[in-house]
Design a protein around this motif. Structure first.
Motif, PDB file in Angstrom:
ATOM      1  N   ILE A  28       0.870  -1.175   0.000  1.00 32.78           N
ATOM      2  CA  ILE A  28       0.000   0.000   0.000  1.00 32.78           C
ATOM      3  C   ILE A  28       0.907   1.224   0.000  1.00 32.78           C
ATOM      4  N   ILE A  43      -3.901  10.251   6.364  1.00 35.88           N
ATOM      5  CA  ILE A  43      -5.326  10.285   6.709  1.00 35.88           C
ATOM      6  C   ILE A  43      -5.575  11.632   7.388  1.00 35.88           C
ATOM      7  N   ILE A  69     -12.703  10.440   6.386  1.00 40.90           N
ATOM      8  CA  ILE A  69     -12.680   9.027   6.056  1.00 40.90           C
ATOM      9  C   ILE A  69     -11.808   8.884   4.817  1.00 40.90           C
ATOM     10  N   THR A  70     -10.869   7.958   4.849  1.00 44.13           N
ATOM     11  CA  THR A  70      -9.908   7.816   3.763  1.00 44.13           C
ATOM     12  C   THR A  70      -9.833   6.370   3.312  1.00 44.13           C
ATOM     13  N   ASP A  71      -9.818   6.153   2.007  1.00 46.53           N
ATOM     14  CA  ASP A  71      -9.618   4.822   1.443  1.00 46.53           C
ATOM     15  C   ASP A  71      -8.169   4.666   1.017  1.00 46.53           C
ATOM     16  N   ALA A  72      -7.701   3.444   1.028  1.00 45.97           N
ATOM     17  CA  ALA A  72      -6.354   3.151   0.540  1.00 45.97           C
ATOM     18  C   ALA A  72      -6.456   1.986  -0.435  1.00 45.97           C
ATOM     19  N   GLU A  73      -5.671   2.038  -1.487  1.00 49.67           N
ATOM     20  CA  GLU A  73      -5.673   0.986  -2.489  1.00 49.67           C
ATOM     21  C   GLU A  73      -4.463   0.084  -2.272  1.00 49.67           C
TER      22      GLU A  73
END
Length: 121
Positions: free
Chosen positions: A27, A32, A37-41
């Motif tokens: 990743i 953040i 709210i944070t998404d990670a790929e």
């Protein structure tokens, strides 16, 4: 919600099946933002052989697939020192989704017959 900006740094890991590494994951470093709210790929690279992959798929369709995940990452809040964390899951049973069909791989249906054989009769 988080009150301070935080960062995940140097996140990498592996996915294991029967004690053998079948995939690696990574990743990218991410911040953040506070109160967000944070998404990670995640980038996952599978490296199982063709036959090992077939065996994993068969276990999945039979409902007997188990895997473990190991992840290492740095966690940093604002100007504090980075904390390195190592985490390993126990063996996790991976369940088949309810909407999937068994017909494609010839696993046994509820009455014990092979689906491919049942279609031929």
């Amino acid at each position: 919600p988080n009150r301070y900006d935080a960062s995940l740094l140097g996140t990498y890991g592996s996915i294991q099946h029967k004690g053998h590494e079948i995939a690696s994951l990574y990743i990218h470093d991410i911040t953040i933002t506070s109160h967000a709210i944070t998404d990670a790929e995640a980038v996952v690279s599978f490296k199982a052989s063709t036959w090992e992959t077939f065996g994993i798929l068969m276990e999945y369709y039979k409902g007997t697939l188990t895997m473990a995940i190991h992840v290492e990452f740095g966690f940093k809040v604002q100007n504090l020192n980075t904390l390195r964390i190592n985490w390993t899951s126990g063996e996790m049973n991976i369940q088949k989704s309810a909407g999937e069909y068994d017909d494609d791989v010839g696993v046994n249906d509820d009455n014990g017959e092979n689906d491919d054989e049942a279609q031929d009769t």
